[in-house]
Motif scaffolding. Sequence first.
Motif, mmCIF file in Angstrom:
data_model
loop_
_atom_site.group_PDB
_atom_site.id
_atom_site.type_symbol
_atom_site.label_atom_id
_atom_site.label_comp_id
_atom_site.label_asym_id
_atom_site.label_seq_id
_atom_site.Cartn_x
_atom_site.Cartn_y
_atom_site.Cartn_z
ATOM 1 N N TYR A 1 0.840 -1.182 0.000
ATOM 2 C CA TYR A 1 0.000 0.000 0.000
ATOM 3 C C TYR A 1 0.888 1.250 0.000
ATOM 4 C CZ TYR A 1 -4.160 -2.681 1.424
ATOM 5 O OH TYR A 1 -5.222 -3.550 1.480
ATOM 6 N N GLN B 1 0.618 5.131 1.437
ATOM 7 C CA GLN B 1 -0.184 6.002 2.291
ATOM 8 C C GLN B 1 0.431 7.394 2.282
ATOM 9 O OE1 GLN B 1 -0.564 4.963 6.491
ATOM 10 N NE2 GLN B 1 -2.542 5.977 6.595
ATOM 11 N N GLY C 1 -5.924 7.623 3.704
ATOM 12 C CA GLY C 1 -5.907 6.200 4.002
ATOM 13 C C GLY C 1 -4.984 5.468 3.050
ATOM 14 N N PRO C 2 -4.589 4.261 3.410
ATOM 15 C CA PRO C 2 -3.728 3.475 2.520
ATOM 16 C C PRO C 2 -4.405 3.174 1.187
ATOM 17 C CG PRO C 2 -3.778 2.533 4.739
ATOM 18 C CD PRO C 2 -4.858 3.570 4.674
ATOM 19 N N LEU D 1 -4.106 0.641 -2.138
ATOM 20 C CA LEU D 1 -3.469 -0.593 -2.599
ATOM 21 C C LEU D 1 -2.694 -0.357 -3.892
ATOM 22 C CD1 LEU D 1 -3.187 -3.709 -2.220
ATOM 23 C CD2 LEU D 1 -5.107 -3.922 -3.814
ATOM 24 N N GLN E 1 -1.277 -6.613 -5.099
ATOM 25 C CA GLN E 1 -1.647 -7.728 -4.236
ATOM 26 C C GLN E 1 -1.130 -9.017 -4.864
ATOM 27 O OE1 GLN E 1 -5.846 -7.979 -3.320
ATOM 28 N NE2 GLN E 1 -5.732 -10.136 -2.740
ATOM 29 N N GLN F 1 -3.580 -0.390 -9.667
ATOM 30 C CA GLN F 1 -3.227 0.955 -9.231
ATOM 31 C C GLN F 1 -1.715 1.134 -9.093
ATOM 32 O OE1 GLN F 1 -6.545 2.989 -6.784
ATOM 33 N NE2 GLN F 1 -6.315 1.011 -5.822
ATOM 34 N N LEU G 1 3.384 0.718 2.990
ATOM 35 C CA LEU G 1 2.981 -0.309 3.939
ATOM 36 C C LEU G 1 2.883 -1.663 3.258
ATOM 37 C CD1 LEU G 1 0.079 1.724 5.560
ATOM 38 C CD2 LEU G 1 2.150 1.036 6.762
ATOM 39 N N PHE H 1 -0.660 -5.466 9.116
ATOM 40 C CA PHE H 1 0.253 -4.507 8.533
ATOM 41 C C PHE H 1 1.593 -4.446 9.254
ATOM 42 C CE2 PHE H 1 -2.129 -2.037 5.396
ATOM 43 C CZ PHE H 1 -3.414 -2.473 5.640
ATOM 44 N N PRO I 1 -1.442 0.294 10.323
ATOM 45 C CA PRO I 1 -2.808 0.087 10.813
ATOM 46 C C PRO I 1 -2.931 -1.226 11.581
ATOM 47 C CG PRO I 1 -2.828 0.822 8.525
ATOM 48 C CD PRO I 1 -1.403 0.507 8.870
ATOM 49 N N PHE J 1 -9.529 4.203 10.669
ATOM 50 C CA PHE J 1 -9.928 4.035 9.277
ATOM 51 C C PHE J 1 -10.978 2.947 9.159
ATOM 52 C CE2 PHE J 1 -6.759 6.589 7.172
ATOM 53 C CZ PHE J 1 -5.637 6.539 7.979
ATOM 54 N N PHE K 1 -9.823 1.928 1.595
ATOM 55 C CA PHE K 1 -9.805 2.623 2.872
ATOM 56 C C PHE K 1 -10.403 4.008 2.749
ATOM 57 C CE2 PHE K 1 -7.181 0.159 5.857
ATOM 58 C CZ PHE K 1 -6.746 -0.850 5.025
ATOM 59 N N GLY K 2 -11.045 4.450 3.825
ATOM 60 C CA GLY K 2 -11.520 5.810 3.918
ATOM 61 C C GLY K 2 -10.392 6.755 4.293
#
Lengths: 116, 116
Positions: free
Chosen positions: A35, A37, A42-43, A45, A48, A59, A91, A107, B44, B89, B106-107
Amino acid sequence: EAGVAQSPRYKIIEKRQSVAFWCNPISGHATLYWYQQILGQGPKLLIQFQNNGVVDDSQLPKDRFSAERLKGVDSTLKIQPAKLEDSAVYLCASSPLIAGAKNIQYFGAGTRLSVL
Amino acid sequence: GESVGLHLPTLSVQEGDNSIINCAYSNSASDYFIWYKQESGKGPQFIIDIRSNMDKRQGQRVTVLLNKTVKHLSLQIAATQPGDSAVYFCAERSNAGGTSYGKLTFGQGTILTVHP
């Protein structure tokens, strides 16, 4: 149980330089996430992995970012060349492979990157 | 498009009070929600989760409420302590395609400050 390990904790580089981050997930966790941040957000992504295969990299700015997960365990995330807007905390998270169940991601502490 | 947002970016409470942190989401396909706590300089940390077939789930001093009708999620912390001060979050998992490994979105986060 040991948590997600990341290194380095901090990195300062100049723009156009390259940088690499390393992550060791929780033992036995099949899924690994990277991630980004940005401060105050917020984190988000980036990529994955499930074992050593990529599940989602939609992304990830592929012109400058790359990631690999060797033998389905450790992973590295690389930026080359870095831009000022890459300054952020990177992260790493991992989760077990459990079909149809929850997706609790654990995390690491992150790597704080400053691009000058 | 998909979005997860918080109504209040900051929340200040007195020690011992109850805290309520709110989160709105817009993706009706989301099947799973998580609350994370992030302290300064750390990654987190999982607090509590809830699946979309539930409307309430309780943990130790925390309760998550899910209202799918208005796409709203809340985290209630009972008897808030100074150690609860952090950024909180919410995150949603969109289970598009039937995969159990859908991406977490995530928000922005809410800063909770607890005054002794």
